[in-house]
Every structure is written in C-alpha cells, then in structure tokens.
Design a protein around this motif. Structure first.
Motif, PDB file in Angstrom:
ATOM      1  N   CYS A   1      22.397  31.359  83.519  1.00 30.72           N
ATOM      2  CA  CYS A   1      21.614  30.842  82.399  1.00 30.72           C
ATOM      3  C   CYS A   1      20.212  31.469  82.446  1.00 30.72           C
ATOM      4  CB  CYS A   1      21.521  29.329  82.515  1.00 30.72           C
ATOM      5  SG  CYS A   1      20.533  28.523  81.255  1.00 30.72           S
TER       6      CYS A   1
ATOM      7  N   HIS B   1      17.563  30.045  81.575  1.00 35.46           N
ATOM      8  CA  HIS B   1      16.530  29.039  81.828  1.00 35.46           C
ATOM      9  C   HIS B   1      16.144  29.085  83.298  1.00 35.46           C
ATOM     10  CE1 HIS B   1      15.245  24.602  82.245  1.00 35.46           C
ATOM     11  NE2 HIS B   1      14.229  25.303  81.808  1.00 35.46           N
ATOM     12  N   LEU B   2      17.012  28.560  84.169  1.00 36.04           N
ATOM     13  CA  LEU B   2      16.700  28.572  85.597  1.00 36.04           C
ATOM     14  C   LEU B   2      17.828  29.150  86.436  1.00 36.04           C
ATOM     15  CD1 LEU B   2      14.818  25.161  85.967  1.00 36.04           C
ATOM     16  CD2 LEU B   2      13.856  27.468  85.831  1.00 36.04           C
TER      17      LEU B   2
ATOM     18  N   CYS C   1      25.640  25.326  79.806  1.00 35.78           N
ATOM     19  CA  CYS C   1      24.989  25.316  81.117  1.00 35.78           C
ATOM     20  C   CYS C   1      24.983  23.872  81.622  1.00 35.78           C
ATOM     21  CB  CYS C   1      23.566  25.849  81.021  1.00 35.78           C
ATOM     22  SG  CYS C   1      22.724  25.780  82.615  1.00 35.78           S
TER      23      CYS C   1
ATOM     24  N   HIS D   1      20.878  21.771  82.567  1.00 44.64           N
ATOM     25  CA  HIS D   1      19.948  21.082  81.660  1.00 44.64           C
ATOM     26  C   HIS D   1      20.458  21.103  80.226  1.00 44.64           C
ATOM     27  CE1 HIS D   1      17.573  23.021  84.954  1.00 44.64           C
ATOM     28  NE2 HIS D   1      17.327  21.754  85.174  1.00 44.64           N
TER      29      HIS D   1
HETATM   30 FE1  FES Z   1      20.565  26.319  82.188  1.00 37.15          FE
HETATM   31 FE2  FES Z   1      18.394  24.909  82.676  1.00 37.15          FE
HETATM   32  S1  FES Z   1      19.405  26.274  83.993  1.00 37.15           S
HETATM   33  S2  FES Z   1      19.576  24.962  80.879  1.00 37.15           S
END
Ligand code: FES
Length: 162
Positions: free
Chosen positions: A95, A97-98, A113, A116
């Motif tokens: 992902c 994001h993180l 994902c 989150h």
């Molecule tokens: Fe995927 Fe935060 S790591 S939404």
C-alpha cells in the motif's frame, strides 16, 4: 605559550583526530547505501499466458538486490493484472500509505488494504481511504512468452514519487 595551554591544544587535536578516525568510517558505512545504485534488472515471474486478460494474480518475487541483512524481507510479492493478451500492469503489493500488503478482491474488482482501509481500483488508482497515490507500478516486458518484471527502486510508502 605555557605548558598547560600547549598540552590542552595537543589533547584537543588528538581528540579530533581520533574522532575523525573512528567517526568517518562509521558515518560512511551508515550513509553509503543512500548513494549506491543497484543496477535494474528484469526477473521472470511466469509465463505471460498465465496472466490472461481480466485476471489479477499474485506472484512471489525475490528482490535480487536486497540489503545483506534483509533476510525474509527480501521476499515480496507483486500483483499482475492482465489488461489484454499482450498488455499487463504489475503492481507492488505494498500500500502507498504505510506499506501494508494489499489484497485483491475479485468480486468487487478492488484492492483492499487491511491496515487502514485503503482501497484501490483494479488499475491501481486510489478509490478511497488514506493512500496518497496509486499503487506503485513496475515496468515489465515479455520475452519468449515469459513475463519479466523490472527490479527498479521504488519510493518509500507515503513518500514522494521516484
Ligand atoms: Fe494501507 Fe494505511 S497502510 S491504508
């Protein structure tokens, strides 16, 4: 110059020299990976016919240029989407994001994902949630009926584009 001042300056000079002798190799060791550029390579991930149009398939992928201490983290995966018989999209599993691994939900045609709630469309674009950008895509080519994927360096999740 008196003896005390002289010894004080010699002590400071020797301390600086010792700090340089010890510190420069340590700093060099720590920052060297930032300047090393592993050569990009194409690695096979399977017969291209395996990734038919309309399918999205998870393939295991060993990073051929891991850090020496990477261990199991050098093993990763990719999502291969068959766009047509001769065209593909290859997504990093992480992902943006993180970095959690995204999962493909064929019924919904979405990548989800679990961390989150990030959601991506089948073409890797963001459908919802916190991801700041689309899934990272890798370059690919087909040779001799085999799909090869480029082992390019990718930006850190949540970071900027390469
Ligand atoms: Fe995927 Fe935060 S790591 S939404």
């Amino acid at each position: 110059m008196d003896r005390r001042t002289f010894l004080s300056r010699v002590t400071i000079a020797l301390s600086g020299a010792i700090a340089g002798l010890v510190g420069v190799p340590i700093v060099g060791y720590l920052i060297a990976p930032l300047f090393e550029r592993e050569p990009d390579a194409y690695v096979p991930v399977g017969d291209a016919s395996r990734f038919g149009a309309g399918t999205t398939t998870l393939v295991q992928f060993d990073d051929p240029s891991p850090l020496a201490w990477a261990g199991q983290t050098a093993k990763t995966a990719l999502w291969v989407r068959g766009v047509s018989a001769t065209s593909f999209q290859v997504f990093n599993v992480n992902c943006t994001h993180l970095g959690c691994p995204v999962d493909w939900r064929a019924g919904a045609n979405l990548f989800l994902c679990p961390c989150h709630g990030g959601v991506y469309y089948e073409d890797g674009t963001v459908a919802g949630g916190p991801p700041p950008r689309r899934l990272f895509e890798r370059e690919w080519r087909v040779s001799g009926g085999v799909l090869f994927v480029k082992t390019q360096r990718l930006p850190t999740p949540g970071g900027s584009s390469p």
